[in-house]
Every structure is written in C-alpha cells, then in structure tokens.
Enzyme design. Sequence first.
Site, PDB file in Angstrom:
ATOM      1  N   ARG A   1      39.014  56.452  58.269  1.00  0.00           N
ATOM      2  CA  ARG A   1      39.606  56.151  56.957  1.00  0.00           C
ATOM      3  C   ARG A   1      38.995  54.884  56.348  1.00  0.00           C
ATOM      4  NH1 ARG A   1      39.971  58.132  53.068  1.00  0.00           N
ATOM      5  NH2 ARG A   1      40.625  59.941  54.268  1.00  0.00           N
TER       6      ARG A   1
ATOM      7  N   LYS B   1      35.090  41.444  36.451  1.00  0.00           N
ATOM      8  CA  LYS B   1      36.288  42.281  36.614  1.00  0.00           C
ATOM      9  C   LYS B   1      36.166  43.142  37.863  1.00  0.00           C
ATOM     10  CE  LYS B   1      37.130  42.176  31.650  1.00  0.00           C
ATOM     11  NZ  LYS B   1      37.238  42.908  30.373  1.00  0.00           N
TER      12      LYS B   1
ATOM     13  N   ASP C   1      30.846  39.902  21.154  1.00  0.00           N
ATOM     14  CA  ASP C   1      31.974  40.658  21.696  1.00  0.00           C
ATOM     15  C   ASP C   1      32.653  41.472  20.611  1.00  0.00           C
ATOM     16  OD1 ASP C   1      33.702  41.386  23.845  1.00  0.00           O
ATOM     17  OD2 ASP C   1      35.249  40.109  22.942  1.00  0.00           O
TER      18      ASP C   1
END
Lengths: 286, 286, 286, 286, 286, 286
Positions: free
Chosen positions: F99, F134, F219
Amino acid sequence: MKPSQNDIDRLIRAALEEDAPWGDITSQTLLPADATLTAQLVARESGVLCGSDLFRAAFTLTDPKVTTHFHVADAETFAANTILATVSGAARSILQAERVALNLVQRLSGIATLTAQYVAAVTGTNARITDTRKTTPTLRIFERYAVRCGGGHNHRFSLSDAVMVKDNHIAALGNTDITAALRRLRSELPHTTHIEVEIDRLDQLDAVLAAGPDTVLLDNFTLADLRTAVAKIAGKALVEASGGVSLATVAAIAATGVDLISVGALTHSVSALDLGLDIHADRNIA
Amino acid sequence: MKPSQNDIDRLIRAALEEDAPWGDITSQTLLPADATLTAQLVARESGVLCGSDLFRAAFTLTDPKVTTHFHVADAETFAANTILATVSGAARSILQAERVALNLVQRLSGIATLTAQYVAAVTGTNARITDTRKTTPTLRIFERYAVRCGGGHNHRFSLSDAVMVKDNHIAALGNTDITAALRRLRSELPHTTHIEVEIDRLDQLDAVLAAGPDTVLLDNFTLADLRTAVAKIAGKALVEASGGVSLATVAAIAATGVDLISVGALTHSVSALDLGLDIHADRNIA
Amino acid sequence: MKPSQNDIDRLIRAALEEDAPWGDITSQTLLPADATLTAQLVARESGVLCGSDLFRAAFTLTDPKVTTHFHVADAETFAANTILATVSGAARSILQAERVALNLVQRLSGIATLTAQYVAAVTGTNARITDTRKTTPTLRIFERYAVRCGGGHNHRFSLSDAVMVKDNHIAALGNTDITAALRRLRSELPHTTHIEVEIDRLDQLDAVLAAGPDTVLLDNFTLADLRTAVAKIAGKALVEASGGVSLATVAAIAATGVDLISVGALTHSVSALDLGLDIHADRNIA
Amino acid sequence: MKPSQNDIDRLIRAALEEDAPWGDITSQTLLPADATLTAQLVARESGVLCGSDLFRAAFTLTDPKVTTHFHVADAETFAANTILATVSGAARSILQAERVALNLVQRLSGIATLTAQYVAAVTGTNARITDTRKTTPTLRIFERYAVRCGGGHNHRFSLSDAVMVKDNHIAALGNTDITAALRRLRSELPHTTHIEVEIDRLDQLDAVLAAGPDTVLLDNFTLADLRTAVAKIAGKALVEASGGVSLATVAAIAATGVDLISVGALTHSVSALDLGLDIHADRNIA
Amino acid sequence: MKPSQNDIDRLIRAALEEDAPWGDITSQTLLPADATLTAQLVARESGVLCGSDLFRAAFTLTDPKVTTHFHVADAETFAANTILATVSGAARSILQAERVALNLVQRLSGIATLTAQYVAAVTGTNARITDTRKTTPTLRIFERYAVRCGGGHNHRFSLSDAVMVKDNHIAALGNTDITAALRRLRSELPHTTHIEVEIDRLDQLDAVLAAGPDTVLLDNFTLADLRTAVAKIAGKALVEASGGVSLATVAAIAATGVDLISVGALTHSVSALDLGLDIHADRNIA
Amino acid sequence: MKPSQNDIDRLIRAALEEDAPWGDITSQTLLPADATLTAQLVARESGVLCGSDLFRAAFTLTDPKVTTHFHVADAETFAANTILATVSGAARSILQAERVALNLVQRLSGIATLTAQYVAAVTGTNARITDTRKTTPTLRIFERYAVRCGGGHNHRFSLSDAVMVKDNHIAALGNTDITAALRRLRSELPHTTHIEVEIDRLDQLDAVLAAGPDTVLLDNFTLADLRTAVAKIAGKALVEASGGVSLATVAAIAATGVDLISVGALTHSVSALDLGLDIHADRNIA
C-alpha cells in the site's frame, strides 16, 4: 576512542543535508551520470592529519560506490605537498561531497596541528597539554579527538562527568565555608567523580587543599606563584595551569612543574589547515 | 533573515545536551537551589556583536526563569570593556549554561568582527565582501548571519540554490563544448537559478561569456588580469574575485572594479572574540 | 541532579505517543469535552516517592491546563493510604494520561523504596549502596535518580565516564602484564578519569594494587576474603563489593569495612510500587 | 509480529548511545584493536528465551563484523547451564556491547519465563493469559512480544486501537445512561473497533450487556461472582477477569470459565532472568 | 479524536522548515519589522471546513504573537464568500506562513467536502461511508480526521490494528484450507482484533462465513451479487462494499443493504478546496 | 536532481511506520514465513511514470531481500496494461509494503501525467510549464521531481531561495515607493538571488520594470493584456503568467509569448494514476 561510526554518520548526514538540501544542481545537471573522477587530497602545508573517517563518510554517504583510500593515518605528521588520500568514483558524487569533506578534515587537522605544536613546546617536562570545553557546539567529540591526534590529552568531557569548582561557583557560595562545601561534593557524588577546584590567588590554596581535591587549577598565576603552589601542593593533588597560555609562554609554564596545562585556543580559535582536492577526470569522460 | 527561533532552539538544545548529558554535577551539588546571581557579559576587546539570541536561548532553555537583557544589539560595534548584556536568575542555571552561551557568542562575534574589517577595507569601492561555503558543518545558517552582522553579504546558501561551475566541473567535462554545456544549465534549471562560472585563466573568459552567465568568478587572478577581465565583461555579468584575499590585499582587489570578493577565511578560520561573563552573587546568597 | 525538563519531556512525549498513537478513542468518544475530574494519587502500600516530575508531565504534555499538586516530595517516605498528589482538569485528558503517569511513578518509586531498604540495612556502617549499569535501556537517567531518592549513591554513569576493568578485560588481555596495562590507562586517559579494577580472587590483589587504582572491586568474595582484602588495601584505594548481595546479606558485607556495595537488583528486577489513581467526577459533569 | 528491524535498531542505537556516549574508555584504551574473543551466552537458571534479535543487534550495531549465533530460538524453553548463543569478534566491540545486550535479553526472557508459568497454570482451561498496558514506557512493543514468546496473548496495544470503558470513565459520566453511552461508541467509532467494558460489581452487568459489548471485564470479582457472571453472559460477549491474579490464584480464576485473564505483573514487575556472558580470549591475543 | 497538538506541531514545523529553510527572504527584506496586517480566510466556493488547527498552528509556530480566530468550526458547512477566519499580526510572519496554512486547510477541506457529498448521497440508507488506507503517506491522521469532518467514518487505521484478508493473501496461501486459516487468526491474535475478509466472487462466501469473520468485504460485486450476498450473510457479519464507487453509483450500492462502503477516492485524489487569504494592511504601515 | 536516497529513505520509513506501527498482523499471522510471491506493477491506464525509487524502497526497507525491477523508467510514457515493474520475495514483506509503495507511485505518476498534458498543450511555443509552492506539505521535493518527470520545469523551491514579491507584499507596503523597495532587495540580498515581482494590473508594470526585476509575474491577466505586457517588457525581464490556467486555456496563454506558465493544479489537486499490483503466488507455497 575514535568517534563512533554512528557519531560520524550523524554529523555527515546533517552536513550533507545542509549543503545540498535538494541536490547539487550544478553537478547533476552539467555532468553525465556515468562520468568518473579520481581526486587526491593534497596537503598545501605541513601538519598532523585528523578527520579521515569523516572525510571518507562524506563521500560514502553521498554515494556508497565512491572509494576513499588514505595514505596517511590520523595522528600522523605530513609534509607540504603530501598526497594524503585518493578518492575515486562518480564525478557527480565526488563534486557534491567535496566541500563537506574538506571543511571537516581541514578544521580537525588544524586542531591536531596546533596541538602538536603545544605538545612539542613542552617536551621534556612533566606537563600534559589538555583541551577545554571551549569547543564548537555539537562538534566536541570530534574536536577532542583532534586534540588527541595532535598528542594532547583531553580534560573532562562535560559538566556531567567531573567536578570543576570555578571562581564563579565560589562567588555564588558567598561566605560559606569552602572546605566544607567541597567535602559535601565528595560525600554526595559518585565515588568515581574527580574533583577539581580552580583558584586564582595563592591565599585560596590552603582552604582548598584541606578538602582533599583531586586536582587544583591555578588560573592566571605568575610563574613564581605557580612554582610556589606546586611546591606547597607537593603531590597531594594534581596541578593544572590555565590562562595566558600561548606557544610563546607554554614552555616556561610547563617548567614550573605543573602536571597539566589547559589551552582554550586549541579549539576556540581554529585555523583550517590548507588541504585541497586535486581532481583528474578519468579517461572515460573525455 | 535572522535565524529562526526554531533553528536557535535546535542548536542550543543539542549544545546543552552535549555539555551536560546528565546535568551539571558541580553546580547542582554545590549551590543551593535558591541562590541567585547577576552576571554581565563584558567585552574584553572591541568588536561587532553577533549571537545575542543564541546567548539568551542558552540560559532560557536551561531555565525559563533566567532573564537576559542585551545593551548592545547584533551588528552593533562596541569598545573593549563594554557591558554587552546582563543575565539574572538561579545561580545553578546560569553557571550551567555559561559555557554554551559564551562559546557561541564569542565565535559569531569573531566572524562579525573580522567581516567588518574586510568591509571597512573596501569602503569607497563598488565591491561586496561575501562569505563562502567554507563554514562549520551544521552551523552555516548562524555563520552566514554573522557575516551579515559584520556588514558582509552572503553568497549562495548551498549547492541547491544557485549554480557555480568550478574548475573541477570543467575538468570533469573533458573536451565538451563548454558554452553548450552552460546553456544546458539555463534550459533545464528553474528560471530563478543564478548561474555563476569560475575561471582561473583569462583565455577561458570568451567561451564562458558566450553562454551568458549571471556571474563570472575569477579565481587567483593577478590584479592586472582582474582589470582586464572587468573591462572585457563590461557589465554583461557580475564579476567576483576569489583567492589570495587577505586584509592586506583586499583593497587593491576591490579597486580593480570587481563586484564581489568572496573570503573563505571569514568562516573557516575563526578566532573567538574575547568576551567574558563576570558574575556577582546576589545578596540573598551570602 | 534531577533529570532535566528536556529529558522528562522527551520520555513523556515518546510514552504518550506509544500509548495513544492516534488518540484515546474511549475517552474522546465517550466523555463530553467539558467534563472535569479531580483525581488523587494514593499509596496502596508504604514506600519512598520518586517520579513526581514525570507524573506531572504526563498530564501537562497531554493537556497544559491539567494541574497537578504533590503533597509528598520525591525522596520522602510515606505510609500506605497516603494521598500523594491531586490532579484536576479535563476528564478526557486525565484518563488519557493516567496509565503513562502511573507506569512511571510506580516503577521509580519501586526502585527508590527498594534502595531505601538496602540503605537502612547498612546503617551504622561506612558502606555506600550504589547502583550498576543494569538499568532499563534508555531510562538510566531516571532510574539512577530513583536510586538517589532512596538514599543510595550512583556508580559511574556509562562506559565513557570512568574505567572499570573487569574479569573479561583481563581474560581478553591474556598473559599481558596487568600492572603495566593498568598504568597505561592512567597515562592515556584524562586526568579526571577514575580507575576501578575488578578482581574475583585474593591472589589478584597485589598486581592490581601495584598499579595504583582508585577503587578495587571485589566480586563474589566470601566475607572472610572481603575482610582480608580490606585490611590489605588499607585505604590505598576505595573498596567495592559486589555479587551475592541481598537484603539478607548486605549488612554482613557492609560490616567487613568495604566502602561501596553495588546492587544490580536495585534496577534490574523492579517491582512497581502499588500506587493508584482514585477519581472523583466533578459536580459539573453530573 | 516480531518487532521490526527498524524498531530493534532504534532501541539498540539509543541504548548504546546511553551506555557509551563517547566510547568505552576501558576497552578501547586497554585492549589491542585486533584482539578477538569468543563469548557464550549461558543460562544460569532455566527459562524461556526472548530478545535474541536485540541481543544480536547490540553487537552488530557496535561492530558489524561481530557474529552472533543463537542455539536456542525465541519462545523456546531451556534448562539451566544451557549455552544459548555464541558471539565472536573484536574484544573491544564485544565488551562494549555486552551490558546493553544482556540487559535486554535478561529482561525480556524474564517476562517470557513468568508468562509461561501463568500459561502452564491454566493448562486445560479455556482461558487466555494476556498482558496489559502496564509496560515499561517506550518498550511496549518488545515486552508484548516477550509475552507472546511465553505463550501468552496480547491485549489491545494502546488507547487508540480498541475501546476499554473503565470504572473511571463511568464515574466521569456521572448519571448518564450507560447503555446509551456505550451504543454511541459503536455508532461513532470505526466498525473494526472492539468494545470492552469493565465492571466491578455484578449489578452493573445488565446495563452493560444491553449495549452489546464485545468483551466484559470483571475486575476484582470473587470466584463465585465470576461464575455467576460467566453464566449470565453466556457467550453474548467474551469475559475477561482481572485483579488479584497471581500464580497461586490464576488456576481457580481460569476454572470459572472466563475467556481471558489479564495480568499486569507480567510486565510491571519484571525480574531479569539470570543469563551471563562467559568470555574466552581467542588464541591470537595471548 | 482530533489530531493531537503534538501531531499538529510536528507536521507544521516540518512544513515550515520545508517552505523556508533559511527564512522568507522576500518578506524579511522588503517589509518593516513592525508592519502589521489583518487577513481573512475567505471561501471562494462552498464546502465543509477541516484543518483550522493546522491553519492556526502555521501562523503561531512562525510567530506566537499572530492571532487567528475562526468564525466557522471544523465539520461545519459554509457557502461561497464566507469569511472563515481572521488572522492578525506582523506582516512578515503572516506572509511567511500563508502558503503552508492554505495548503493544508484547502487540502483537508477538499477531503471533508467530497466526503460530505458521498454521505449525502446515501442518506436514508443504513450504509456508512468509510475511508481506506489510500491516504497521503505521513498525513493519514489528518486525512482521516477530514473524512470524519465530512460525516464519514474511518476504517482501520493501519495494518496493525485490524485484520483485512485480501485476495492477495488468499492467492499467497495457495490451496490452504481458507476456513482453517481464518480461524488461526482468531486464535492467535488479541481478542480485540476485528477480522475482515475480502472476497471478489459469490462462490467464496461460504468458506469465509464458516470461519466467523466480523466483516465481509465484497469487492467489485454487481448490485445483484451485493444483494445476494447481503441476504446470505444475514447479519452474521457486517458487509462492506468496495470498487467502482462514485458519486453516481454510491446510492445504488447503499440501497443493496450493505453496512459499509469504502471509497479510496476520498483521499487518493484530492482537489484542494478554493480558499484564499485576503489581506488588508493595517493603518500603521501606510 | 532526483531526490536523494536519504530523502527517499526518510519518507519511506515514516510511511511504513505510519502504516504498520506494530507490524502487519494479517500477513504475519496468516502467511508462512517462507512463502514467496512474484508481483507485477501494472498500469490500468496510460501515463508517465514517476516514483520508481520510492516504490522500490518501500519493499527494500520492509525487507532487504525483496527485489524490484522496473521495466519502464521514471519520466517514460506507458500505455494502459503495461507491466511497469516486477517484485519478488517473501509474501509477508510484499503484502506489508504494497500500500505504501502504491500510494506513492500512483500519486507521483498522477502528477507527472498531468504535467505532460500541459507540456504537450504548449508544444511549439516558447513557454515553460512550471510548478508552484502549492505542494503537499513535507512532500515537495518528490512532487517537484514528478513535475520534471512530466516534462515541466520547477519554480523556486521555497521562500528562501528566490524573491517573489506578491500583491500582498505590495499591499503590506502601503504607499511606499515600490521601485525603491524593489531596489533594496537587490542591494541587500545575495547577488545569486532571482527577483520576481507579481502584478495584477497593467498599470503596475512601469514602476516594477523601473526596478529591474528578473521576472515579472502577470496574475490573472486577460490574453490581450498578456500580449500588451509581453510587448512592453520586450525581453527586459522574463514573463510568467498565472491564474485561470487549465488544459483548455493554456495553449492560448502560451501563444501570447510569455516565457513561463505556472500551474498550481499540477500539485494541489492530484488524481492518483490507476496502477495496481497483481500478485502470483510462487510454486513453493502451494
């Protein structure tokens, strides 16, 4: 009593992480992954070697396939231009680890070399040259080893393993009976605890001797007062001198008959020894 | 960009643990728990202060009730005999933390003071004095801060945050086209990456300039060659000089018009500044 | 020389993490967040207290708002049914920390109580009761403190801070001259190093004494041989006895005149003292 | 479910660091670096072995060249005087690691041996012997393994992996409806959560059973009340008994038909099993 | 069962260290030390909040003087444009911590919001929505908490706290008797261990049920087979469905009568919720 | 610049510890110690591989004897149903590590695959696709590597290695002269520091350009405004676009002539790529 492999690995991992938190962007981008190098650690001045295990670990922990062979061992003396070690392996790995490796072997060899000068200066006397606790924080175990490589002796390791009653303790005790206070140390602490007491004036000696210390530290004594104190102590305790010790003064201090001379400068003001890594590209990269 | 409180606490905890792994057996056995002291950090020579936060943390992390007030701030210059700070609290705690506190403030103030001498020597020129990666392993963040306190500038922090192509890289590349190799760095690495290239001979300059580096490092150049290179680069890149830099030579190097002079000795060969802790027992211990 | 707050916090954080890696699912689900409790640490048998700081830290590091007041101090003796401490605060927090807090205070008070029994058994003699290195791995600093709380003394802390030459060392040395070997220890190790030598037969004593040890350890000697050895050593070194020491035999061993009796059982076979936490729900939860 | 090699290495590294923070000054100074030894771990009393991996790791992490062969496996029973293991390698390394190795294998074998006595005492009944959370803080994973080596079963590992509602929780709940409170646990917690509820009086049983617990813990019940409760629960939940369990009482408790008997003493009051390391110098050191 | 403050502090310290290993060079150089800000955490879309403690800790561990007040609590639903929290303090500190704070609260609120959609989709049925072990490595404790904030339930935490026998285990067992194998789990593991068994075909059900599992997991069953299995299990075990679960299918799966539906996508494919920090300079900086 | 083996080992050790704090109770109880498996990592959808070293380390750090061979390398593209790797060794070890191994390789391959889609979308333009800060806290070094595997470029690593002046900084500065403020950055920070400035309106451009930034970040500009800005900047600085970037819009943004397009979604909203481990029991377990 070389630093353990665990101590070495812990320091080197932290140093490598500090010096390349997300990799060596120059070497990894510029050089082919299969380029190899042979490099030689060369002495640019004479000295005493210390730090070979750290030097090797800087390369090994960067890349286990890099090999490092030392031609001179820790604590051995070498002349300028001596080839101290040979390093072979991936160019990326060697160039990434180079600075960490050099920073440590230069610093520790600097300590060993300076210590050896102090030890040489007291040859023929009874005096040991010892270090102090004025070491680089978190590197003490390595710097003490460097002092031993230079032929010096270590003093206590820390505040935990031996008593040193200093002037500031006596000041803090105010007008307490100093002899009684020292005896209390003996009765409460483990029987394995060595008790050393610092004085800075001859008139303090009697009260201290009355308590049966293991060592008396004479701080900033004149040569005359050192001789007087040595005569008075007369083997009832070891005698250590400190303060005003330099390569110019240490022989005269040793000649007073003290057993120990502690030298803060061995570790608090270290000059890196001038060692460099000369690199030769292996044929297969041309 | 002072080191963060987390960085400070981590170093001080490790240093305190090293210096007293199972306590200060002298102070804790000899002194009453309620004895208090006032101590003064006194400059025994003039210099530039650095390390006040570490000095304070050594006491605070030993005993949160000890108070430390600095009368001089980091980066400020002081004369010999200046009282730099006052520490008050439990005698046991102050004497336990004293050596760790002093070791750090003396070492960092030594760096700041030496840096300030280099900076003063180039006054009136365009040149920045910068540090190098020749710092004490694991203490870089603190030693770089000391360089700033002394008025110097920092160079790249590590192998990860800027490119420096050195002679050893070029040797490892063999007869690869160096201009093309440098352009590859620009195309692969983040656009924020500064690219600096070291050369040690004038005849290497053209191939390097053709690749458009941000900075050219001229290593061990004569003053004449420095002047020639500065003229040739003519603002197309920053110019850094290194090698053979001392307080005796730095002004002349700066006068050649280079933008940056990097000085390994700022951090690789540190003399602890002579600062001491003078202790006065408080009345209530008498 | 109580364990430092850093030592305490490190142990308690690890213990709490071990005992509730992702929270106390019972208390946090069953009890309201604002339910509060007052709990009392009660002695179910008599003994000597040790571990109050650890007990308090278990609650504080779970929830800083829980308050803990001890009515008996470490190293003090108490009768069965004594209320040793009162704990108040959030029910969830107190019930989460309870087991860690109890495990430690019960174990350390068990050591202190057993030590006090040995100390009482040798009252009126010159002998110190000391611990050994047979402590629970990673908890030595706490268990040694418990021995001191019980009135015992500590032996060396570790392999690093004093010499103990044991039978196995001598076996490993083969037919080396033991006196010369011991003298080498003195010449190479720090002057602060205490040198203790173990023998298990009287006929080994002369060679050892010739080397001037600080302490001679007589292991598994008969009472008669202990007396002979004490007489022969005659103050030239401290004398320690070990082996076959129990509450039944310790007084007779002490009566032979030895200075020290080391007792492995103080820490290698600990019975938790029977202390319990009696809990009273505060009115505001009803 | 043996402790992982990571768990083992972490414990052993910490234990070795504790026992020799700056080396084994005796062995490293006294013994030649090339002296070798063969040592045997010998049982001085009969028992059940546990801790072979930790014993081995103490040597291996001190010196990877030391070899350790066990002749008896964990969980196997042995008679007094059995040779349990043979260790070979550098004398310095073996003597440095000896105490850490013995401290752990003696402690864990002590737990396994005591557990086996409890398990033997309930042979022929349906009852499991289980441990509790009364383990040495930070060593739980190892002590639980020792219980399994002795033939016992483990209880929940921690406060996070199963619910145990104890008398103190019920006290903290005041006059809340206990059945409803228990049902809330079932509805909020993961479906994999086992819910066990402790009662100390028969009259509490109905309310608890109404909530459908997985296990009911009967604390400090008389034998008669145990029998009554077992009959009443009648397979609707598992039944655990605790309190007043000793080797003298455990068979009678098991005979009441309970499924589980938890025994705090398995881990809270451990007697180190008497195992010793007998050392033979190899020929090449003579 | 919110993550503990220790868990939170550990994650935030690591995240802050990662995001500013030697400080925020922009804010610390550009902004005056005494400039202050008030910032608002604003929802740019609707959702369920999770991560308020981590958001707060990012600021507090950067600068203890920054204050953070949440107007919406974890697990509460909010509309787009809601002001979720207000942060005030030093501009340097707030801008340094902003990204770490947002990264975590956006990620965890994304998980909570998606979970709430699954929970809403099965309203009116008996089925629990549960998470899986498909979480971001090292962040499991936080992501499981986010699932609970969204109204979901947690599955087992790890491989250590419950049994899940999967198809791969059965494959690895070869033609062993599966019923017997499962019974061995029950007899060897703690009585608190929940035993769940995965099957992917109806014809495996009988052998599994014969072993008395606590839960049967039906992986990738058709709706018809789910219904058949639920009917056959008939309360003898809990029934979990997994595989092919989406917001489009989950209601139909729930309608088959299963007790649990586990959804890997809750944590393995997280969309950060769109939350932003709107900043207003305080008057005193103008 | 692949993550170092130290980085990999640290993450995997923490992930394994999280996923099996006291072992994999299912595999260890159910499967014989000598059962072996061969497993294949199979792509259930097409994509770009990333994380092979982490996948391998999950098995190796669980059990050094497990072997892992990759048939596809990091950064390579693969079709659905491709066998990416083969794993062989003890069944217990492979099933325990599965896992953790999958969680990481699926997540990183998800990032690499999404990045490759963005990179493909801007083919033929001058624009680089870059990541942002991020990223998942504490996993940045791995997620940035995944972006490179997908053909993207990295932006600055952290707040420490490059300047980014954002709208919030400018807001915090109030009506300070922005040109002067930006110049101060250049004069105080290392000469290796890249200076990028964000604007969100065309009218801010002149003041920013006057300060000589290395990059201007536009931006949330319209395509028309992007074109205007690119024309105006005219090579005096690099131009980055951000905001409103999706696979649908990125080609048009790139066509405006910007140098860089940063895409937060590459790492803040990761879909795990569907990779599975298919397991075949080896013959010797049947």
